[in-house]
Design an enzyme around this catalytic site. Structure first.
Site, PDB file in Angstrom:
ATOM      1  N   ARG A 183       0.733  -1.446   0.273  1.00  0.00           N
ATOM      2  CA  ARG A 183      -0.324  -0.301   0.014  1.00  0.00           C
ATOM      3  C   ARG A 183       0.625   1.117  -0.243  1.00  0.00           C
ATOM      4  O   ARG A 183       0.674   2.600   0.689  1.00  0.00           O
ATOM      5  CB  ARG A 183      -1.089   0.162   1.068  1.00  0.00           C
ATOM      6  N   SER A 232     -11.288   1.434   2.943  1.00  0.00           N
ATOM      7  CA  SER A 232     -10.190   0.768   3.869  1.00  0.00           C
ATOM      8  C   SER A 232      -9.952   1.768   4.441  1.00  0.00           C
ATOM      9  O   SER A 232      -9.511   2.994   3.533  1.00  0.00           O
ATOM     10  CB  SER A 232     -10.221  -0.742   3.620  1.00  0.00           C
ATOM     11  N   GLU A 302      -4.868   4.279   5.979  1.00  0.00           N
ATOM     12  CA  GLU A 302      -4.337   3.894   4.682  1.00  0.00           C
ATOM     13  C   GLU A 302      -5.431   4.918   3.934  1.00  0.00           C
ATOM     14  O   GLU A 302      -5.420   5.514   2.679  1.00  0.00           O
ATOM     15  CB  GLU A 302      -5.556   2.352   3.465  1.00  0.00           C
TER      16      GLU A 302
END
Length: 321
Positions: A183, A232, A302
């Site tokens: 990520r 998310s 995130e």
């Protein structure tokens, strides 16, 4: 109290703006851009017509003016005091294309929705892209954060990435140049991604369609996709699922103001209808504290948070013990 002044900043850009083909908007409401439907104003928003227009704008932008780039706003939380400087929002017309580039290769603009590249791949029997069907947002964001889901990641498919720097110079970055990890991309944060070339592999269309149907069914079953959400909220810590840690800490369904951790999937934060940026960020930091107190694990955001807090409405980040 207004934290930004777009009209004043617009005046600093000079006569060069008259040559631009894109749209300049002072004091642009960011709650119309983000999927959370919350947040303050962009001091000035520029929506370039195409890459040449973006370059022309960057060449007249004073060096001391902050520059922020956003896409479709899917994974973005804007604070209530707004975003100082210029927000560049790439347009679908200039940056939303997706096309077959070569055998098993697809070229897409930065604002192309992730699911469109998945559909293009399926139509042409190219495997390896089904995971994009379940990711909200656009390719630019996927490139920046190495977006992934359902067993696939962006870094597995990228051949090269096209970008423009703050001075208006164009760059082509290889997969290695992107410095991908979980990520995250190690590419220069100041680069504006305008598009990319991807590569898959031959695969039966029926198999691809079945994989995409499975992704769609999973999303509709376990994610609050019809709510005002940014996807998310936290990254999965190594060896753990963020949602399980949140659930164990009593975070499922937790409400602060107009913000709530979804009861359906507790790693999804939602705006129940009247949340402010403060509500959303305060809820997120509360979850981080609760999870740490329960498990000793620090969750990492995130969702990208941008902008200024309103005076007296600051949210202190949880730093742990």
């Amino acid at each position: 109290m207004r934290q930004v002044d777009g009209v004043k900043l617009l005046g600093r850009l000079g006569d060069g703006v008259n040559e631009l083909r894109g749209r300049l908007t002072p004091d642009a409401p960011m709650d119309r851009v983000t999927w959370f439907r919350a947040g303050g104003l962009a001091e000035v928003m520029f929506q370039p017509h195409d890459t040449d227009d973006l370059i022309a704008f960057l060449k007249i932008l004073p060096e001391d003016v902050p520059l922020t780039v956003v896409g479709v706003g899917s994974n973005l939380l804007v604070r209530d005091g707004g975003i100082p400087g210029v927000v560049v929002r790439l347009s679908a017309k200039g940056f939303g294309s997706v096309e077959l580039a070569d055998e098993n290769r697809i070229k897409a603009g930065a604002i192309c929705p992730d699911k469109h590249i998945a559909a293009m791949a399926m139509d042409n029997g190219i495997g390896g892209f089904h995971f994009y069907y379940g990711i909200p947002g656009s390719i630019g964001g996927a490139l920046r954060m190495n977006a992934g889901a359902n067993g696939g990641e962006t870094r597995e498919r990228v051949v090269e990435v096209y970008a423009v720097d703050r001075q208006g110079n164009q760059h082509v970055l290889s997969n290695a140049d992107m410095g991908y990890s979980y990520r995250h991309s190690g590419a220069d944060a100041g680069l504006i991604f305008t598009g990319a070339l991807f590569e898959g592999y031959p695969e039966d269309k029926a198999k691809i369609r079945a994989d995409m149907d499975a992704v769609r069914h999973h999303r509709e079953t376990v994610q609050p996709i019809r709510e005002q959400t940014g996807g998310s909220t936290f990254k999965n810590p190594e060896g753990h699922s963020a949602w399980e840690l949140i659930d164990e800490a009593g975070g499922r369904g937790l409400v602060i103001g107009g913000a709530q951790m979804s009861s359906l999937h507790c790693n999804f934060m939602i705006n129940t209808g009247h949340a402010t940026g403060y509500d959303l960020e305060y809820l997120g930091e509360t979850i981080r504290r609760r999870v740490f107190e329960k498990s000793g694990i620090r969750l990492e955001w995130e969702i990208k948070r941008l902008g200024l807090f309103m005076p007296g409405r600051e949210v202190e980040p949880f730093l742990g013990a």
